[in-house]
Design an enzyme around this catalytic site. Structure first.
Site, PDB file in Angstrom:
ATOM      1  N   ARG A  51       0.752  -1.127   0.015  1.00 49.24           N
ATOM      2  CA  ARG A  51       0.127   0.013   0.040  1.00 49.24           C
ATOM      3  C   ARG A  51       0.905   1.128   0.040  1.00 49.24           C
ATOM      4  NH1 ARG A  51       2.109   2.120   3.863  1.00 49.24           N
ATOM      5  NH2 ARG A  51       0.666   3.991   3.469  1.00 49.24           N
ATOM      6  N   GLY A  52       0.441   2.348  -0.106  1.00 53.54           N
ATOM      7  CA  GLY A  52       1.040   3.698  -0.183  1.00 53.54           C
ATOM      8  C   GLY A  52       1.414   3.877  -1.874  1.00 53.54           C
ATOM      9  N   ARG A  91      -7.126  -0.357  -7.111  1.00 48.58           N
ATOM     10  CA  ARG A  91      -7.044   0.800  -6.248  1.00 48.58           C
ATOM     11  C   ARG A  91      -7.428   2.150  -6.845  1.00 48.58           C
ATOM     12  NH1 ARG A  91      -4.218   0.668  -1.169  1.00 48.58           N
ATOM     13  NH2 ARG A  91      -5.852   2.625  -0.673  1.00 48.58           N
ATOM     14  N   GLN A 190      -2.507   3.306   9.545  1.00 50.08           N
ATOM     15  CA  GLN A 190      -1.086   3.321   9.135  1.00 50.08           C
ATOM     16  C   GLN A 190      -0.326   4.185   9.900  1.00 50.08           C
ATOM     17  OE1 GLN A 190      -4.243   3.699   7.470  1.00 50.08           O
ATOM     18  NE2 GLN A 190      -4.156   2.877   5.300  1.00 50.08           N
ATOM     19  N   ASP A 231      -2.111  10.876  -2.736  1.00 52.72           N
ATOM     20  CA  ASP A 231      -2.420   9.889  -3.421  1.00 52.72           C
ATOM     21  C   ASP A 231      -2.778  10.252  -4.900  1.00 52.72           C
ATOM     22  OD1 ASP A 231      -2.607   7.153  -1.448  1.00 52.72           O
ATOM     23  OD2 ASP A 231      -3.330   8.969  -0.415  1.00 52.72           O
ATOM     24  N   ASN A 241      -5.886  12.565  -0.367  1.00 53.87           N
ATOM     25  CA  ASN A 241      -4.754  11.814   0.531  1.00 53.87           C
ATOM     26  C   ASN A 241      -5.670  11.266   1.863  1.00 53.87           C
ATOM     27  OD1 ASN A 241      -1.850  11.149   1.321  1.00 53.87           O
ATOM     28  ND2 ASN A 241      -2.275  12.339   3.182  1.00 53.87           N
ATOM     29  N   LYS A 242      -5.005  10.616   2.577  1.00 57.63           N
ATOM     30  CA  LYS A 242      -5.832   9.656   3.334  1.00 57.63           C
ATOM     31  C   LYS A 242      -6.717  10.510   4.184  1.00 57.63           C
ATOM     32  CE  LYS A 242      -5.541   6.286   3.938  1.00 57.63           C
ATOM     33  NZ  LYS A 242      -6.210   5.309   3.334  1.00 57.63           N
TER      34      LYS A 242
HETATM   35  O1  MRU Z   1      -4.968   3.359   1.791  1.00 60.54           O
HETATM   36  P1  MRU Z   1      -3.460   3.626   1.659  1.00 60.54           P
HETATM   37  O2  MRU Z   1      -2.679   3.131   2.894  1.00 60.54           O
HETATM   38  O3  MRU Z   1      -2.835   3.045   0.359  1.00 60.54           O
HETATM   39  O4  MRU Z   1      -3.404   5.239   1.795  1.00 60.54           O
HETATM   40  C1  MRU Z   1      -2.447   5.741   1.144  1.00 60.54           C
HETATM   41  C2  MRU Z   1      -1.452   6.303   2.010  1.00 60.54           C
HETATM   42  O5  MRU Z   1      -0.947   5.598   2.599  1.00 60.54           O
HETATM   43  C3  MRU Z   1      -1.732   7.636   2.237  1.00 60.54           C
HETATM   44  O6  MRU Z   1      -2.939   8.442   2.010  1.00 60.54           O
HETATM   45  C4  MRU Z   1      -0.457   8.667   2.328  1.00 60.54           C
HETATM   46  O7  MRU Z   1      -0.716   9.638   3.113  1.00 60.54           O
HETATM   47  C5  MRU Z   1      -0.237   8.977   0.822  1.00 60.54           C
HETATM   48  S1  MRU Z   1       0.633   7.602   0.081  1.00 60.54           S
HETATM   49  C6  MRU Z   1       2.222   7.771   0.222  1.00 60.54           C
END
Ligand code: MRU
Length: 347
Positions: A51-52, A91, A190, A231, A241-242
Site C-alpha cells: 500500500r502507499g 485501487r 497506518q 495519493d 490523501n488519507k
Molecule cells: O490506503 P493506503 O494506505 O494505500 O493510503 C495511502 C496512504 O498511505 C496515504 O494516503 C499517504 O499519506 C499517501 S500515499 C504515500
C-alpha cells in the site's frame, strides 16, 4: 531502508515473481510475500499487502510486466488489455498506479523485455524521486522542529525513502533534533502501525497521537509544521490523501502553521483539472468496525470494536483544496500549490 541490519525495498521483481514486504502484518510480523502471477499481484494490491501510492505504482508496473511475460496465446493483445484493466481496478485513487501501468503497457507493446525494463525503471525512479524529496524537504525543517504527519508516507509507502518522512530522516542525519507527532490514522491505523514502526526503526523521536488530538496540540503551539503525502494531485493543486488530511490542513491554516504535501511529480494528474474529479475509494466497513492485532502468543486476531449490528461508512481519502497547502515538496524542488506553478513543474 534497514530492517534488522538488512537493506530492504518495499517491492521488487525477480524473474517472473514480484516480492513485497507484507504490510498488512506490520508491525507485528515482518514477512516477505511472493506474487507469482499478475493476478496474485492484483490481489496483493487490493488486500493492501502492499500500500502507499509509490509502492502501489511500482507493484502495478510489475504486475503489467508479469502479464506481458505470461500471456502468450492467440488473443494475446486482448488478454493483455484485460490484464491492464484488472490491475487498474485494484485501487482507484492512487495516481501512480495508472502512471506505472500506462508506461509499462506502452513499453510492452514493443517487446516483453521492454516491459520488464520499464517496470524496473518506474520502481528505481520512485526511490530516486523520494530521495530527492528528502533533500529538498530537509531544508524546510529547522532545528528542534515538531512535525505532525498523517497516515504513512514513509519508505513503506514508496519503493524506498518515502515522501513525508524522507525529509525527517535526512534532517535527523544532518544532526538536527526533530520530533514527530504521528496521527494514529483510523480506521486502518497506518500512522500508529507503520509510521511509528518506521520511525522507531530509524531512531527518530516520536509519539503516536489519537486522530482527534491535532487541534489541541496546534492550539498549544506544539506543532511547527505539517508534512503529509498525497495519493493524487489535480492540475489546480487540490490534493487527495488519507481521510483526515483535510481537517489537518484547515487547522494548520487557522493556527498559521505551514502545511506541506510531499509527493513526486508522478502523483500529479494533469488530466484531472480539480480535486472534485479525483475518484475516491470507499473501503470495507470492517476496517471501521473491527481492529486487528496480536494475542499474547503473537497470533493475529480481529476484534469487533463498535456496537454489534451497526454499519459503517469508510471513504479512504479526502481532498484538500490547494488554498490550504503551503507548498509541494517534489523531486524537482518545492513549489507553490497553484495551477501555474504546477504547470511549470510538470512541463
Ligand atoms: O490506503 P493506503 O494506505 O494505500 O493510503 C495511502 C496512504 O498511505 C496515504 O494516503 C499517504 O499519506 C499517501 S500515499 C504515500
Amino acid at each position: 531502508m534497514l530492517v534488522e541490519d538488512k537493506v530492504y525495498q518495499t517491492v521488487w521483481m525477480e524473474g517472473t515473481s514480484v516480492f513485497m514486504i507484507q504490510q498488512n502484518l506490520l508491525p507485528f510480523q515482518f514477512k516477505i510475500y511472493e506474487c507469482k502471477t499478475y493476478w496474485d499481484t492484483c490481489i496483493a494490491i487490493t488486500d493492501m499487502v502492499v500500500r502507499g501510492v509509490g509502492a502501489i505504482g511500482a507493484a502495478a508496473g510489475f504486475a503489467m510486466a508479469q502479464a506481458f511475460l505470461s500471456i502468450n496465446t492467440k488473443e494475446r493483445l486482448k488478454m493483455i488489455r484485460e490484464a491492464r484493466s484488472d490491475i487498474e481496478n485494484t485501487r482507484p485513487t492512487a495516481r501512480n498506479l495508472f502512471y506505472a501501468v500506462d508506461r509499462v503497457y506502452r513499453a510492452g507493446l514493443i517487446s516483453v523485455e521492454n516491459a520488464v525494463e520499464e517496470a524496473q525503471a518506474v520502481a528505481s525512479e520512485d526511490a530516486a524521486f523520494s530521495k530527492a524529496i528528502g533533500e529538498y524537504g530537509s531544508e524546510l525543517i529547522h532545528e528542534k522542529a515538531n512535525i505532525l504527519t498523517h497516515c504513512n508516507a514513509g519508505w513503506l509507502a514508496f519503493v524506498d525513502y518515502g515522501t513525508a518522512l524522507a525529509p525527517v530522516y535526512l534532517a535527523k542525519r544532518q544532526g538536527k533534533k526533530v520530533f514527530v507527532y504521528v496521527d494514529e490514522t483510523r480506521p486502518r491505523g497506518q500512522g500508529g502501525r507503520l509510521t511509528a514502526w518506521e520511525l522507531k526503526n530509524d531512531g527518530v523521536p516520536h509519539v503516536i497521537i489519537p486522530d482527534n488530538a491535532a487541534a489541541s496540540l496546534m492550539a498549544q503551539g506544539k506543532i511547527d509544521m505539517v508534512i503529509t503525502g498525497a495519493d493524487r494531485i489535480a492540475a489546480n493543486g487540490d490534493t487527495a490523501n488519507k481521510i483526515g488530511t483535510l481537517g489537518r490542513a484547515i487547522l494548520a491554516k487557522e493556527f498559521d502553521i505551514p502545511f506541506y504535501i510531499a509527493a513526486p511529480t508522478s502523483t500529479f494528474d494533469m488530466e484531472c483539472s480539480t480535486g472534485k474529479k479525483i475518484p475516491i475509494e470507499e473501503r470495507s466497513q470492517d476496517e471501521v468496525l473491527y481492529q486487528t492485532g496480536t494475542d499474547d502468543n503473537g497470533n493475529l486476531i480481529k476484534i469487533l470494536v463498535c456496537s454489534p449490528g451497526s454499519g459503517a461508512y469508510n471513504p479512504a481519502f479526502d481532498v484538500t483544496p490547494a488554498k490550504y497547502i503551503t507548498g509541494f515538496i517534489t523531486e524537482k524542488g518545492v513549489v507553490k500549490a497553484d495551477k501555474l506553478s504546477i504547470e511549470k513543474l510538470i512541463c
